[in-house]
Write a protein that holds these residues in place. Structure first.
Motif, mmCIF file in Angstrom:
data_model
loop_
_atom_site.group_PDB
_atom_site.id
_atom_site.type_symbol
_atom_site.label_atom_id
_atom_site.label_comp_id
_atom_site.label_asym_id
_atom_site.label_seq_id
_atom_site.Cartn_x
_atom_site.Cartn_y
_atom_site.Cartn_z
ATOM 1 N N ILE A 83 1.193 -1.726 -0.206
ATOM 2 C CA ILE A 83 -0.034 0.219 -0.074
ATOM 3 C C ILE A 83 0.908 0.971 0.197
ATOM 4 N N THR A 84 1.952 1.372 0.638
ATOM 5 C CA THR A 84 2.720 2.493 1.180
ATOM 6 C C THR A 84 3.366 3.442 -0.444
ATOM 7 N N ALA A 85 3.662 1.657 -1.727
ATOM 8 C CA ALA A 85 4.778 1.951 -1.657
ATOM 9 C C ALA A 85 3.564 2.261 -3.490
ATOM 10 N N ARG A 86 2.427 2.371 -3.186
ATOM 11 C CA ARG A 86 1.035 2.700 -4.357
ATOM 12 C C ARG A 86 0.553 3.825 -4.432
ATOM 13 N N ASN A 87 0.115 4.466 -2.652
ATOM 14 C CA ASN A 87 0.345 5.290 -2.096
ATOM 15 C C ASN A 87 0.548 6.531 -1.185
ATOM 16 N N HIS A 88 1.187 7.830 -1.714
ATOM 17 C CA HIS A 88 1.952 8.151 -1.334
ATOM 18 C C HIS A 88 0.723 9.057 -0.185
ATOM 19 N N ARG A 89 0.100 9.370 0.198
ATOM 20 C CA ARG A 89 -0.886 9.421 1.507
ATOM 21 C C ARG A 89 -0.435 8.706 2.157
ATOM 22 N N MET A 90 -0.639 7.717 1.971
ATOM 23 C CA MET A 90 -0.184 6.610 3.037
ATOM 24 C C MET A 90 0.788 6.519 3.873
ATOM 25 N N GLN A 91 2.245 6.593 2.440
ATOM 26 C CA GLN A 91 3.488 6.535 2.914
ATOM 27 C C GLN A 91 3.780 7.549 4.175
ATOM 28 N N VAL A 92 3.522 8.665 3.730
ATOM 29 C CA VAL A 92 3.620 10.455 5.305
ATOM 30 C C VAL A 92 2.892 9.673 6.333
ATOM 31 N N LEU A 93 1.548 8.814 6.062
ATOM 32 C CA LEU A 93 0.658 8.622 7.082
ATOM 33 C C LEU A 93 2.089 8.002 8.154
ATOM 34 N N VAL A 94 2.414 6.418 7.534
ATOM 35 C CA VAL A 94 2.705 5.577 8.054
ATOM 36 C C VAL A 94 4.144 5.305 8.367
ATOM 37 N N GLU A 95 5.064 6.073 7.827
ATOM 38 C CA GLU A 95 6.527 6.048 7.885
ATOM 39 C C GLU A 95 7.258 7.639 7.284
ATOM 40 N N GLY A 96 6.144 8.700 7.141
ATOM 41 C CA GLY A 96 6.649 10.299 7.734
ATOM 42 C C GLY A 96 7.245 10.474 6.815
ATOM 43 N N ARG A 97 7.588 12.372 7.216
ATOM 44 C CA ARG A 97 7.902 12.881 6.127
ATOM 45 C C ARG A 97 9.991 13.365 6.492
ATOM 46 N N ALA A 98 10.357 14.021 5.506
ATOM 47 C CA ALA A 98 11.790 14.616 5.900
ATOM 48 C C ALA A 98 11.213 15.949 6.828
ATOM 49 N N VAL A 99 11.928 16.556 7.738
ATOM 50 C CA VAL A 99 11.896 17.011 8.916
ATOM 51 C C VAL A 99 12.991 18.149 8.578
ATOM 52 N N LEU A 100 12.789 19.864 8.030
ATOM 53 C CA LEU A 100 13.770 20.314 8.138
ATOM 54 C C LEU A 100 14.024 21.011 9.317
ATOM 55 N N ILE A 101 15.887 20.652 9.828
ATOM 56 C CA ILE A 101 16.042 20.971 10.887
ATOM 57 C C ILE A 101 17.405 21.665 10.998
ATOM 58 N N GLY A 102 18.053 22.632 9.920
ATOM 59 C CA GLY A 102 18.502 23.583 9.713
ATOM 60 C C GLY A 102 18.465 23.770 8.499
ATOM 61 N N ARG A 103 19.000 25.572 8.325
ATOM 62 C CA ARG A 103 18.444 26.077 7.516
ATOM 63 C C ARG A 103 20.169 27.782 7.434
ATOM 64 N N ASP A 104 20.478 26.877 5.945
ATOM 65 C CA ASP A 104 21.498 28.282 6.229
ATOM 66 C C ASP A 104 22.595 28.502 7.584
ATOM 67 N N GLY A 105 22.883 27.104 7.302
ATOM 68 C CA GLY A 105 24.182 27.564 8.926
ATOM 69 C C GLY A 105 23.636 27.834 9.983
ATOM 70 N N LYS A 106 22.035 27.412 9.916
ATOM 71 C CA LYS A 106 21.737 28.118 11.499
ATOM 72 C C LYS A 106 20.480 25.601 11.579
ATOM 73 N N VAL A 107 21.377 26.066 12.930
ATOM 74 C CA VAL A 107 20.203 24.670 13.447
ATOM 75 C C VAL A 107 19.079 25.034 14.119
ATOM 76 N N PHE A 108 17.935 24.586 14.113
ATOM 77 C CA PHE A 108 17.166 25.158 14.360
ATOM 78 C C PHE A 108 16.705 23.685 16.059
ATOM 79 N N GLU A 109 17.326 24.698 16.867
ATOM 80 C CA GLU A 109 17.640 24.122 17.864
ATOM 81 C C GLU A 109 16.130 23.508 18.671
ATOM 82 N N ASP A 110 14.694 23.953 18.290
ATOM 83 C CA ASP A 110 13.256 23.685 18.990
ATOM 84 C C ASP A 110 13.085 22.350 17.893
ATOM 85 N N VAL A 111 13.363 22.787 16.695
ATOM 86 C CA VAL A 111 12.939 21.249 16.170
ATOM 87 C C VAL A 111 13.249 19.741 16.251
#
Length: 159
Positions: A83-111
């Motif tokens: 199911i997750t290989a064929r349905n993007h919504r199910m893939q995100v629901l089951v596996e999650g998605r990438a989270v931005l934890i830093g940008r342009d030399g700054k690490v987001f400590e709260d994240v």
């Protein structure tokens, strides 16, 4: 040894319920739980398996009952993978998605705190990417728990 003590359908129902609850608990526990096992994490997984073993089979002690539970769990795992290989919504629901934890030399400590990522893991990913903090364009906590660094030059490196 092979004769079931209860009804045959009770074991797959129990296994399915345990699988769904554990899948939800693992998903709720966050990216790092799945991505990198510390000795503590391994201990938790072993204890979880012991904690749910009676729930899988009830009072069933036959070899057949154990094999039915195992086959049900493997079948559910294959179904979720299908199911997750064929349905993007199910893939995100089951596996999650990438989270931005830093940008342009700054690490987001709260994240990183919210996702239980020690700063030393981000620093290690930067070292492994041969990237100074000032050269970091983006840092992502991937759905599998890895940390990916994208440098100013644009070449992605994954820890």
């Amino acid at each position: 040894m092979f004769e079931l003590s209860g009804t045959w359908w009770e074991i797959p129902v129990r296994a399915t319920l345990v699988y769904i609850v554990l899948l939800v608990l693992m998903r709720v526990s966050g990216h790092r739980t799945v991505g990198q096992f510390t000795p503590f994490d391994l201990l938790i997984v072993m204890l979880l398996s012991e904690a749910v073993s009676n729930g899988l089979n009830g009072e069933e002690k036959s070899l057949t009952g154990g094999l039915v539970s195992a086959a049900t769990l493997i079948g559910l795992n294959l179904f979720v993978a299908f199911i997750t290989a064929r349905n993007h919504r199910m893939q995100v629901l089951v596996e999650g998605r990438a989270v931005l934890i830093g940008r342009d030399g700054k690490v987001f400590e709260d994240v990183i705190k919210r996702h239980h990522v020690p700063l030393c893991d981000v620093e290690r990913a930067l070292r492994e990417a041969d990237c100074d903090l000032t050269d970091m364009r983006f840092a992502f906590l991937e759905a599998d728990g890895q940390i990916s660094i994208l440098q100013e030059s644009g070449s992605p490196v994954e820890k």
